[in-house]
Every structure is written in C-alpha cells, then in structure tokens.
Design an enzyme around this catalytic site. Sequence first.
Site, PDB file in Angstrom:
ATOM      1  N   ARG A 149       0.818  -1.217   0.000  1.00  0.00           N
ATOM      2  CA  ARG A 149       0.000   0.000   0.000  1.00  0.00           C
ATOM      3  C   ARG A 149       0.848   1.261   0.000  1.00  0.00           C
ATOM      4  O   ARG A 149       0.435   2.316  -0.474  1.00  0.00           O
ATOM      5  CB  ARG A 149      -0.924  -0.009   1.234  1.00  0.00           C
ATOM      6  N   TYR A 169     -16.003  20.780 -10.596  1.00  0.00           N
ATOM      7  CA  TYR A 169     -16.548  19.489 -11.032  1.00  0.00           C
ATOM      8  C   TYR A 169     -17.685  19.097 -10.087  1.00  0.00           C
ATOM      9  O   TYR A 169     -17.527  19.164  -8.858  1.00  0.00           O
ATOM     10  CB  TYR A 169     -15.387  18.491 -10.951  1.00  0.00           C
ATOM     11  N   ASP A 192      -7.695  21.993  -9.167  1.00  0.00           N
ATOM     12  CA  ASP A 192      -7.995  20.823  -9.997  1.00  0.00           C
ATOM     13  C   ASP A 192      -7.455  21.151 -11.393  1.00  0.00           C
ATOM     14  O   ASP A 192      -8.054  21.910 -12.147  1.00  0.00           O
ATOM     15  CB  ASP A 192      -9.511  20.576 -10.008  1.00  0.00           C
ATOM     16  N   LYS A 206      -8.137  11.202 -17.233  1.00  0.00           N
ATOM     17  CA  LYS A 206      -8.329  11.980 -18.450  1.00  0.00           C
ATOM     18  C   LYS A 206      -7.039  11.966 -19.293  1.00  0.00           C
ATOM     19  O   LYS A 206      -6.694  10.945 -19.845  1.00  0.00           O
ATOM     20  CB  LYS A 206      -8.784  13.397 -18.092  1.00  0.00           C
TER      21      LYS A 206
HETATM   22  C1  LIG Z   1     -13.288  13.566 -14.328  1.00  0.00           C
HETATM   23  C2  LIG Z   1     -12.914  14.676 -13.436  1.00  0.00           C
HETATM   24  C3  LIG Z   1     -12.662  14.447 -12.095  1.00  0.00           C
HETATM   25  C4  LIG Z   1     -12.864  13.114 -11.439  1.00  0.00           C
HETATM   26  O1  LIG Z   1     -12.077  12.118 -11.980  1.00  0.00           O
HETATM   27  P1  LIG Z   1     -12.517  10.571 -11.903  1.00  0.00           P
HETATM   28  O2  LIG Z   1     -11.286   9.858 -12.256  1.00  0.00           O
HETATM   29  O3  LIG Z   1     -13.639  10.415 -12.880  1.00  0.00           O
HETATM   30  O4  LIG Z   1     -12.972  10.306 -10.500  1.00  0.00           O
HETATM   31  C5  LIG Z   1     -12.249  15.510 -11.326  1.00  0.00           C
HETATM   32  N1  LIG Z   1     -12.113  16.750 -11.845  1.00  0.00           N
HETATM   33  C6  LIG Z   1     -12.368  17.007 -13.127  1.00  0.00           C
HETATM   34  C7  LIG Z   1     -12.189  18.378 -13.633  1.00  0.00           C
HETATM   35  C8  LIG Z   1     -12.782  15.983 -13.963  1.00  0.00           C
HETATM   36  O5  LIG Z   1     -13.055  16.253 -15.229  1.00  0.00           O
END
Ligand SMILES: *Cc1c(COP(=O)(O)O)cnc(C)c1O
Length: 398
Positions: free
Chosen positions: A62, A117, A189, A214
């Site tokens: 972990r 988000y 973010d 992403k």
């Molecule tokens: C998709 C996304 C997230 C969350 O990511 P996941 O891997 O789907 O949990 C957070 N912030 C933004 C801007 C996103 O587009």
Amino acid sequence: MSFSRDDHGSTPLKAETLLITAGRDTEAQKGFVNPPVVHGSTVLYPTAEDLRAHRGEFQYGRRGTPTTRALQQALMALEGSQCAGVGLTPSGLSAISTTLLAVAKTGDHLLVCDNVYRPSRNFCNGLLARYGVEITYFDPMIGAGIAELFKPNTKAVLVEAPGSQSFEMPDIPAIAAAAHARGALVIDDNTWATPLFHRSLEQGVDISMQAATKYIGGHSDIMFGTISANAKAWPQVAEAIQLLGVCAGPDDVFLALRGLRTLAVRLAQHHQSGLEMARWLAARPEVIRVLHPALESDPGHAIWKRDFTGASGLFSIVLKPAPQQAVDRLLDTVKLFGMGFSWGGFESLVIPFDCAAYRSATTWAPGGPTLRLHIGLENVEDLKADLERGFAAFNAAI
Ligand SMILES: *Cc1c(COP(=O)(O)O)cnc(C)c1O
C-alpha cells in the site's frame, strides 16, 4: 535510487524530454525500458532487526512499489521544483476527497469555486458538511475580490481552471495572493491543462490534483488520480493518504505511466485540433457562443494567455435556442462524437449539459442549449463533416 536520467545537472531538461526520461531506472529494470508491474502486498525483510525498524526501500504494497515510484518520480519531474511529493489515488474524485480531508477539520471553512466538477461539489455538500466543515462558493471570475470572503477559520480555496463544463477561467495568482495573506492553502484541480500546460505549483497553488483518468491515462482505459503538493502542504497530504489507506492498483499505475510518456504529443494535437474546431464552430449559424479560453473572444482569454502554455481538447458551445428534440437529433446523428462521460482519451465525445442545478454563487443562463465537446485525435475534416451532418439534422427538427 541508483540511477536517474533526469539528473542532468546544470542544463535542466524541457518538459517534453522529462516526460520521456523521468522515473526510469534502467539498472533496476534489468535493462528494460519500462518498469515491471509489481503486484504486491507483503515485502520480506532479511532480518528481525530490519523488520522491526521497517528498514528497506519498500515496506508494504500500500505504501509504494517500484511501479508507483517510477510514476511518482516522473510526475514530480513534470511538476517542477516546487513539488515536494506526489500521491496516487484510485480516481480523480478520490484525489479531491483525500486532499480536502487532508486540509479541513470540523469547524473549518473552505472557499470553493462555483464552477468546480460537480462530484467535488457533492463531496463538499455531503461528507464535508456532515463533518461540520463550512463551505462558501464564489464566482470563478472574482479575482482579487475573493479577499472579502475569507473568515478567520478559512483553511483553503479550491479552484478549477477552467471549469470543465462552463470554462470560466479563475485568476489563480490573484486568488493565491489573497489566500496566502490569510494563511489559507490553494488547491487546484488541474485536470484540463495538466502540469504540461499549466504549472500550478509555480503560480501559487499549494496542492495541484488531477483526474489522471483523463489526459494522463489518455486512452479511456483507467480510473486514476494524482495529488502533487509543495513543501508546505505535502506533510498534510501524505498523512491523509497514509491514514485513509489510499492506494492505486498496479496495472493502472503502469497504464498511467505509459500514458504520461506520450502526453506532450497528444496534448499538442488536442490543442491544435480543439482550437481549429472551436473556430469553425464559432462561425456556424447554429452556434451562438463557444466557451474556450484560448479563443481571443473568450472572457478568460487574457488570464489563459498569461498563465497557460496551451489548451486541451475540451470546450463547450451554446446553440441557438431550439427544442430538446432538435438537440437530440444532432446528438443521435453524429457518429465520430461518442456520447458519454469523461474525456481526455484519444476519441471525440459530446454531451449535453446544464449547470443551473449545481450553481449557487453565479447564475447559469447561457441563452441556449449547451453541449460539451471533447476533440480527440481524429482528422478534423472528418469531425467537421460529422458535425455538419448533425447540424443538418438539428436544423431539420426546429
Ligand atoms: C473527471 C474529473 C474528475 C474526477 O475524476 P474521476 O477519475 O472520474 O474520479 C475531477 N475533476 C475534473 C475536472 C474531472 O473532469
């Protein structure tokens, strides 16, 4: 660590090169270019003394493996000299929730950008509210005006630049100056731009997180999150990761690292194709506005130009007022634009959205139906032809 290719002394390598070289340990990898995918929980210690002292490069699955270390080193090199540590999480959302739990406790106050988000907002209004953390949402375009919203118990400001549906561009350096003057941390973010196009930690951000699901993964095949923090914030983040037991699966760690190696070429193409499609859409009679900070006409353009070195392939459009069935005809007609959540993979996507239900500091009234597009790596002429067919169906249904 016996060998590091990113240690080039006085001539610092450029980001594109670091993406290729960082986190590679040829000797430990027995000559192979990539690290092994280490599936492991138990790490054996040679002596009782070593075990008692938890002595050794790795202690327990972990807490890290040679595979996670390779990815963490590569991300650290990409984030730059301000980065004191990188945490890996099983999703982007868990990177946000872990970060917020790391910085806030009962009785604290957080300032959160109104365009964050939606699941980040749900986490704040759900779990954090239940644990007695107070949240104030603010207008993403507030700039230095944010100073008035701080309370004595404000611990952090969460921003998303730009918001991943509505694309307002917060002024991060101005927000960071106000936050730091009051002893609060800034969390960004950074999923849209990645550290390649937006060097958050160098612009006053203390904790920069990403949904690596992403662009870092880049192939729509993993769920993954990363948290990068400066020296001031890293101990808190590291502690939360440890206490919560957050870790990521080894195959996903490997795929995130593999995606990272080609990030620069993919993002350059997403930038170019995205901007070309945005300009083409801006000239369409069916489109009343394109929400893309790299367009000169966008209200966030000056900030984007100052703080970012590129744009990714995600932006939104506002269609002229039309009944839902006309929009549905468009969506059902296009073939190259898949309909589905997430983005950042190689493929183009489209979704309809309406932020009105998840805004509180600002009013969402775009003046027509809104679609979010992800421009993938297809040929742009094919994408235009696909959308042209969609617009023909849209016009026929009005
Ligand atoms: C998709 C996304 C997230 C969350 O990511 P996941 O891997 O789907 O949990 C957070 N912030 C933004 C801007 C996103 O587009």
